[in-house]
Enzyme design. Structure first.
Site, short mmCIF file in Angstrom:
data_model
loop_
_atom_site.label_atom_id
_atom_site.label_comp_id
_atom_site.label_asym_id
_atom_site.label_seq_id
_atom_site.Cartn_x
_atom_site.Cartn_y
_atom_site.Cartn_z
N THR A 1 0.84 -1.19 0.00
CA THR A 1 0.00 0.00 0.00
C THR A 1 0.87 1.24 0.00
O THR A 1 1.91 1.28 0.66
CB THR A 1 -0.91 0.01 1.24
OG1 THR A 1 -1.72 -1.16 1.21
CG2 THR A 1 -1.81 1.23 1.27
N GLY B 1 -0.54 -0.81 6.27
CA GLY B 1 -0.44 -1.82 7.33
C GLY B 1 -1.76 -2.53 7.56
O GLY B 1 -2.61 -2.58 6.67
N GLY C 1 -5.06 -3.28 7.86
CA GLY C 1 -6.25 -2.48 7.59
C GLY C 1 -7.37 -2.69 8.58
O GLY C 1 -8.08 -1.75 8.95
N1 ASP Z 1 -3.56 -1.57 4.38
C1 ASP Z 1 -3.59 -2.67 3.43
C2 ASP Z 1 -4.77 -3.54 3.73
O1 ASP Z 1 -5.10 -3.74 4.88
C3 ASP Z 1 -2.36 -3.51 3.44
C4 ASP Z 1 -1.06 -2.76 3.17
O2 ASP Z 1 -0.79 -1.74 3.82
O3 ASP Z 1 -0.32 -3.17 2.29
O4 ASP Z 1 -5.34 -4.05 2.80
#
Ligand code: ASP
Length: 166
Positions: free
Chosen positions: A12, A64, A66
């Protein structure tokens, strides 16, 4: 974590920007995470969780775990704290504290510290900015009139206090 030879991945990016006219914008892109339940959405595409912008205040977003962010609407909360007068760093630390308060016990160690990664980023309309993670060691990219660089995120706990991963 790797399973059956396939590495655990995630990917992300939250980007917040303010232009010369003082207009704020923000975007969060994602691949989601490996091994997710089919249909899982994550926080990234949810306005107010993985990203939020108010052109009168600023913008914020996250990367992170989510599920932990969605429970507190972290990006929205960060912008609200900035609206109340907190600087971006203080706003993000308060969001991280809120995340931990709302985290189910199985994801905390015996001292109440998170066993997962979650990072927040915020930019105020006047150009102040910050990143924050639970544990020391997070970094984020900045580009302004001084050029591109990495800066250290604020944190709640020293690196040495991080629980070992199971
Ligand atoms: N925040 C994203 C999710 O929970 C994961 C990531 O940060 O790569 O889908």
């Amino acid at each position: 974590y790797a399973e059956r030879g396939i590495p655990w991945t995630h990917g992300t990016i939250n980007m917040n920007a303010v232009n010369a006219a003082g207009d704020v914008s923000s975007c969060t892109t994602t691949s989601g995470i490996s091994w997710k339940v089919p249909g899982r959405v994550g926080d990234s595409p949810i306005i107010g969780a993985g990203e939020y912008t108010d052109n009168t205040v600023g913008a914020a977003g996250s990367t992170g775990r989510g599920e932990s962010n969605i429970m507190v609407c972290g990006a929205f909360l960060a912008v609200e704290y900035m609206r109340q007068g907190l600087d971006p760093q203080s706003a993000l630390i308060k969001v991280m504290e809120r995340v931990i308060e709302h985290t189910e016990p199985r994801l905390l160690d015996d001292r109440g510290r998170p066993r997962f990664d979650l990072s927040f980023y915020a930019l105020a309309k006047d150009g102040r900015y910050a990143g924050a993670t639970a544990y020391e060691g997070g970094r984020f990219a900045v580009c302004d009139e001084k050029g591109p660089r990495l800066e250290d995120s604020g944190f709640l706990f020293k690196r040495s206090e991080r629980p070992s991963r199971e």
